[in-house]
Design a protein around this motif. Structure first.
Motif, PDB file in Angstrom:
ATOM      1  N   GLU A  73      -9.777  -6.079 -34.781  1.00 19.34           N
ATOM      2  CA  GLU A  73      -9.358  -5.845 -36.211  1.00 19.34           C
ATOM      3  C   GLU A  73      -8.258  -6.988 -36.582  1.00 19.34           C
ATOM      4  O   GLU A  73      -7.695  -7.596 -35.787  1.00 19.34           O
ATOM      5  N   VAL A  97     -10.037   4.449 -50.403  1.00 23.22           N
ATOM      6  CA  VAL A  97     -10.245   3.547 -49.211  1.00 23.22           C
ATOM      7  C   VAL A  97     -11.374   3.538 -49.122  1.00 23.22           C
ATOM      8  O   VAL A  97     -12.160   4.274 -49.014  1.00 23.22           O
ATOM      9  N   ASN A 148     -21.833   3.389 -31.958  1.00 23.65           N
ATOM     10  CA  ASN A 148     -20.962   2.739 -30.759  1.00 23.65           C
ATOM     11  C   ASN A 148     -21.473   3.343 -29.455  1.00 23.65           C
ATOM     12  O   ASN A 148     -21.762   2.570 -28.523  1.00 23.65           O
ATOM     13  N   MET A 191     -20.603  -8.331 -39.576  1.00 22.57           N
ATOM     14  CA  MET A 191     -19.686  -6.951 -39.194  1.00 22.57           C
ATOM     15  C   MET A 191     -20.786  -5.710 -39.145  1.00 22.57           C
ATOM     16  O   MET A 191     -21.744  -5.926 -40.102  1.00 22.57           O
ATOM     17  N   SER A 192     -20.888  -5.197 -38.088  1.00 23.19           N
ATOM     18  CA  SER A 192     -21.890  -3.944 -37.931  1.00 23.19           C
ATOM     19  C   SER A 192     -20.993  -2.640 -38.428  1.00 23.19           C
ATOM     20  O   SER A 192     -19.636  -2.783 -38.219  1.00 23.19           O
ATOM     21  N   ILE A 193     -21.857  -1.567 -38.289  1.00 17.14           N
ATOM     22  CA  ILE A 193     -21.141  -0.129 -38.703  1.00 17.14           C
ATOM     23  C   ILE A 193     -20.015  -0.052 -37.933  1.00 17.14           C
ATOM     24  O   ILE A 193     -19.027   0.827 -38.163  1.00 17.14           O
ATOM     25  N   ASN A 194     -20.207  -0.334 -36.550  1.00 17.43           N
ATOM     26  CA  ASN A 194     -19.136   0.092 -35.643  1.00 17.43           C
ATOM     27  C   ASN A 194     -18.042  -0.567 -35.787  1.00 17.43           C
ATOM     28  O   ASN A 194     -17.061  -0.545 -34.962  1.00 17.43           O
ATOM     29  N   GLU A 195     -17.809  -1.541 -36.896  1.00 22.60           N
ATOM     30  CA  GLU A 195     -16.568  -2.190 -37.078  1.00 22.60           C
ATOM     31  C   GLU A 195     -15.861  -1.782 -38.402  1.00 22.60           C
ATOM     32  O   GLU A 195     -14.845  -2.265 -38.883  1.00 22.60           O
ATOM     33  N   ILE A 196     -16.393  -0.642 -38.744  1.00 21.71           N
ATOM     34  CA  ILE A 196     -15.738  -0.051 -40.123  1.00 21.71           C
ATOM     35  C   ILE A 196     -14.328   0.368 -39.708  1.00 21.71           C
ATOM     36  O   ILE A 196     -14.222   0.919 -38.657  1.00 21.71           O
ATOM     37  N   ASN A 197     -13.248   0.070 -40.497  1.00 19.35           N
ATOM     38  CA  ASN A 197     -11.786   0.555 -40.553  1.00 19.35           C
ATOM     39  C   ASN A 197     -11.557   0.961 -41.796  1.00 19.35           C
ATOM     40  O   ASN A 197     -11.052   0.008 -42.567  1.00 19.35           O
ATOM     41  N   LEU A 198     -11.117   2.197 -42.014  1.00 18.82           N
ATOM     42  CA  LEU A 198     -10.646   2.788 -43.224  1.00 18.82           C
ATOM     43  C   LEU A 198      -9.226   2.354 -43.178  1.00 18.82           C
ATOM     44  O   LEU A 198      -8.595   2.480 -44.348  1.00 18.82           O
ATOM     45  N   ALA A 199      -8.475   2.107 -42.080  1.00 13.24           N
ATOM     46  CA  ALA A 199      -7.009   2.096 -41.957  1.00 13.24           C
ATOM     47  C   ALA A 199      -6.784   0.568 -42.005  1.00 13.24           C
ATOM     48  O   ALA A 199      -5.576   0.136 -41.809  1.00 13.24           O
ATOM     49  N   ARG A 200      -7.676  -0.504 -42.371  1.00 12.13           N
ATOM     50  CA  ARG A 200      -7.443  -1.748 -42.284  1.00 12.13           C
ATOM     51  C   ARG A 200      -6.390  -2.204 -43.100  1.00 12.13           C
ATOM     52  O   ARG A 200      -5.473  -2.971 -42.310  1.00 12.13           O
ATOM     53  N   SER A 216     -20.083   5.665 -37.327  1.00 12.24           N
ATOM     54  CA  SER A 216     -19.935   4.522 -36.610  1.00 12.24           C
ATOM     55  C   SER A 216     -19.622   4.693 -35.115  1.00 12.24           C
ATOM     56  O   SER A 216     -20.011   3.904 -34.339  1.00 12.24           O
ATOM     57  N   ILE A 256      -9.383   3.729 -38.117  1.00 15.48           N
ATOM     58  CA  ILE A 256      -9.737   4.814 -38.861  1.00 15.48           C
ATOM     59  C   ILE A 256     -11.400   4.761 -39.049  1.00 15.48           C
ATOM     60  O   ILE A 256     -11.466   4.074 -40.119  1.00 15.48           O
ATOM     61  N   CYS A 268     -19.885  -2.688 -44.312  1.00 17.51           N
ATOM     62  CA  CYS A 268     -20.563  -3.819 -43.352  1.00 17.51           C
ATOM     63  C   CYS A 268     -21.952  -4.230 -43.945  1.00 17.51           C
ATOM     64  O   CYS A 268     -22.649  -3.388 -44.620  1.00 17.51           O
ATOM     65  N   TYR A 272      -0.442   5.832 -32.432  1.00 17.95           N
ATOM     66  CA  TYR A 272      -0.291   5.083 -33.430  1.00 17.95           C
ATOM     67  C   TYR A 272      -1.710   4.677 -33.679  1.00 17.95           C
ATOM     68  O   TYR A 272      -2.464   4.195 -32.872  1.00 17.95           O
ATOM     69  N   LEU A 307      -3.838  -0.275 -43.830  1.00 21.02           N
ATOM     70  CA  LEU A 307      -2.694   0.682 -43.831  1.00 21.02           C
ATOM     71  C   LEU A 307      -1.847   0.549 -42.563  1.00 21.02           C
ATOM     72  O   LEU A 307      -0.812   1.384 -42.483  1.00 21.02           O
ATOM     73  N   VAL A 308      -2.395  -0.002 -41.637  1.00 19.62           N
ATOM     74  CA  VAL A 308      -1.746  -0.266 -40.478  1.00 19.62           C
ATOM     75  C   VAL A 308      -1.726  -1.614 -40.192  1.00 19.62           C
ATOM     76  O   VAL A 308      -2.201  -2.530 -40.662  1.00 19.62           O
ATOM     77  N   CYS A 309      -0.666  -1.973 -39.050  1.00 18.92           N
ATOM     78  CA  CYS A 309      -0.571  -3.415 -38.799  1.00 18.92           C
ATOM     79  C   CYS A 309      -1.861  -3.875 -38.189  1.00 18.92           C
ATOM     80  O   CYS A 309      -2.753  -3.274 -37.414  1.00 18.92           O
ATOM     81  N   THR A 310      -1.970  -5.215 -38.510  1.00 19.31           N
ATOM     82  CA  THR A 310      -3.299  -5.795 -37.796  1.00 19.31           C
ATOM     83  C   THR A 310      -3.048  -6.249 -36.379  1.00 19.31           C
ATOM     84  O   THR A 310      -1.782  -6.349 -35.961  1.00 19.31           O
ATOM     85  N   ALA A 311      -4.033  -6.551 -35.754  1.00 16.00           N
ATOM     86  CA  ALA A 311      -4.077  -6.873 -34.410  1.00 16.00           C
ATOM     87  C   ALA A 311      -3.138  -8.129 -34.122  1.00 16.00           C
ATOM     88  O   ALA A 311      -2.206  -8.123 -33.358  1.00 16.00           O
ATOM     89  N   ARG A 339     -14.581   1.794 -29.112  1.00 16.77           N
ATOM     90  CA  ARG A 339     -13.917   0.795 -30.182  1.00 16.77           C
ATOM     91  C   ARG A 339     -13.273  -0.180 -29.617  1.00 16.77           C
ATOM     92  O   ARG A 339     -12.236   0.219 -28.822  1.00 16.77           O
ATOM     93  N   ASP A 389     -14.506   0.870 -47.072  1.00 20.91           N
ATOM     94  CA  ASP A 389     -14.787  -0.544 -45.979  1.00 20.91           C
ATOM     95  C   ASP A 389     -16.420  -0.551 -45.983  1.00 20.91           C
ATOM     96  O   ASP A 389     -17.024   0.500 -46.413  1.00 20.91           O
TER      97      ASP A 389
END
Lengths: 318, 204
Positions: free
Chosen positions: A317, A117, A175, B1-10, A171, A166, A121, A162, B12-16, A312, A119
């Motif tokens: 997202e 997995v 923040n 996108m900056s580093i504080n917008e990293i999301n490894l579960a992008r 990061s 992650i 930036c 929930y 794997l979970v429901c979007t906004a 965050r 991601d």
């Protein structure tokens, strides 16, 4: 995501949840007239090395005792297997970038692509057309074995929360730095956050970041000080040589370490840079909630990652 | 996108956006469920209220019955007994109804008029035939005694007969009243006339 959507999803808020070796730190920020403010801080200790189902039980109990207003959380992976890597490619299109990064992640983790997995930036994301070759593409790649991310998500779900985000310690550290000292982000600064056996190092300059995570596999940092200092020096040197931008002006050191003043001195000597240890309680937006927690619970407790996760914004997202 | 917008579960979970949709869908579901719950609760409350009222009424009736019919074993048994009695009475009434003729004839209006000796004379005889020999219809035969006075009885007869015929009550009961015979007689030195009449009942 359009502006309308951002406004539409603005009402959603999440708790920052940091599950480290022996502590759970949960933070909740609320928006006030003066901006974001720490509303709740909750710390819960548990015996190190207990199985996930027992950690989940602790999370449930924490939520029950603190009556948090939401079960949506932003959490972070505390794994030795994850990679946080600066990348820079010359003459590459944005369309080619994901494939190049996927290859890099596979090579680093030595896993097939379906088990990874990742991601990333970009440091300079504005403008470029997707198929147009960009002279220099730089940014940060984060990759973790899929199994570990799923395990973490399952742990959180078993704890009755929930997860929507992650991320990694670097990061969260960025923040918090952007929240506490936005001016420092614009100058050149090195952020270091020490956990028991890991350290997040992030060099920030002009909104760009160069992160790195260090691990002390054999022993705690206090017993492996030389290794820590060497690696920080390496990171600074590598940043200076690779990124070739403004050199770091100062170091902000946070985290847990029994003999932090000694480390500050050694680090200052080793790097020839001023080292500051920011006091979280000096920030009026954080201090009231931190002071409400029992002092003995906060002793040797690293709140930085938890606070960074709480900052965050889940509505980003999509 | 900056580093504080990293999301490894992008992924794997429901979007906004999905969460937003789910949130409003759940809110709608909750609202509908609440409306249904309130509706069901109000219906249930109404029925319970009815039940309570019914029970209260039943208790009041039971108490009233116990105080009034202390000797009876219970309302149900008493109701059974009453039903049984009612059935018996109904059977008796049916039997009487079956035994009675279809038409009832009454001589009472006539007797009422004949009760005044000054006007109609004194009743002498009265007989009733269910089926007369000549007409085959029910007939009433009666005679009255009228003392003889100067001028004779002949003048009296039409007057009383006319009165009977004009009487609406008698007219309702009798189709005809006709004189049949006149006899003369005496008793205790007093002479009198005996006038016989035949009255035919009106049939409906």
């Amino acid at each position: 995501m359009s502006m309308t959507d951002k406004m539409k999803f603005k009402g959603e808020h999440a708790i920052g949840l940091d599950i480290s070796q022996d502590r759970i730190v949960a933070t909740h920020f609320i928006r006030t007239g003066q901006g974001l403010m720490l509303d709740q801080l909750a710390v819960r200790e548990y015996a190190s090395g207990i199985p996930d189902k027992d950690i989940a039980k602790h999370i449930r109990e924490l939520w029950k005792s603190r009556r948090f207003s939401t079960h949506t959380v932003c959490s972070c992976i505390q794994s030795h297997a994850h990679i946080v890597r600066y990348f820079r490619y010359d003459n590459l299109t944005l369309a080619e970038l994901p494939k190049a990064l996927a290859l890099e992640a596979e090579e680093s983790l030595q896993l097939p692509p379906e088990d990874v997995v990742m991601d990333w930036c970009l440091n300079n994301p504005a403008g470029a057309d997707e198929n147009q070759t960009v002279e220099e593409l730089s940014g940060v790649l984060v990759a973790v074995p899929r199994e570990q991310v799923l395990q973490h998500i399952n742990l959180l779900r078993a704890g009755g929360v929930y997860p929507v985000n992650i991320e990694v310690g670097c990061s969260a550290l960025t923040n918090l730095c952007q929240f506490m000292a936005p001016s420092a982000v614009q100058s050149s600064v090195c952020l270091i956050n020490l956990s028991e056996r890991s350290a997040d190092v992030v060099m920030l300059a002009n909104g760009e970041s160069y992160p790195r995570t260090l691990f002390s596999v054999k022993d705690r940092w206090e017993n492996n000080m030389e290794y820590l200092l060497e690696n920080i020096k390496d990171a600074l040197l590598y940043y200076h040589l690779r990124v070739k931008k403004t050199s770091v002006k100062k170091i902000l050191l946070t985290g847990r370490m029994p003999d932090l003043p000694a480390l500050v001195d050694q680090l200052a000597k080793a790097t020839a840079l001023p080292v500051e240890v920011p006091d979280l309680c000096s920030d009026p937006r954080l201090a009231p909630a931190i002071r409400r927690e029992p002092a003995e619970l906060l002793k040797n407790c690293n709140l930085v990652t938890g606070l960074g996760l709480g900052l965050r914004k889940p509505q980003n997202e999509y | 996108m900056s580093i504080n917008e990293i999301n490894l579960a992008r992924d794997l979970v429901c979007t906004a956006r999905q969460r937003y949709t789910i949130y409003w869908a759940m809110l709608g579901y909750l609202l509908i469920a609440c409306i249904l719950l309130v509706f069901t609760a109000s219906r249930a409350t109404y029925k319970i209220q009815q039940g309570v009222d019914f029970n209260r009424q039943a208790q009041v009736l039971q108490k009233r019955f116990t105080s009034r019919y202390a000797n009876q074993p219970g309302m149900e048994a008493y109701a059974g007994l009453l039903k049984e009695n009612l059935q018996k009475k109904a059977a008796q009434a049916d039997a009487i109804n079956a035994a009675l003729p279809v038409t009832m004839y009454s001589t009472l209006p006539l007797l009422n008029l004949l009760d005044d000796p000054a006007q109609s004379g004194r009743m002498n005889k009265l007989s009733f035939e269910q089926r007369a020999k000549e007409s085959g219809k029910p007939e009433l035969t009666f005679s009255v005694m009228i003392p003889e006075v100067a001028g004779g009885a002949g003048a009296e007869v039409p007057a009383s007969l006319q009165r009977w015929r004009n009487d609406p009550i008698l007219a309702r009961e009798f189709a005809t009243i006709t004189p049949t015979t006149t006899e003369r007689g005496s008793s205790d030195g007093e002479a009198f006339s005996i006038l016989k009449y035949k009255a035919v009942f009106r049939e409906y």
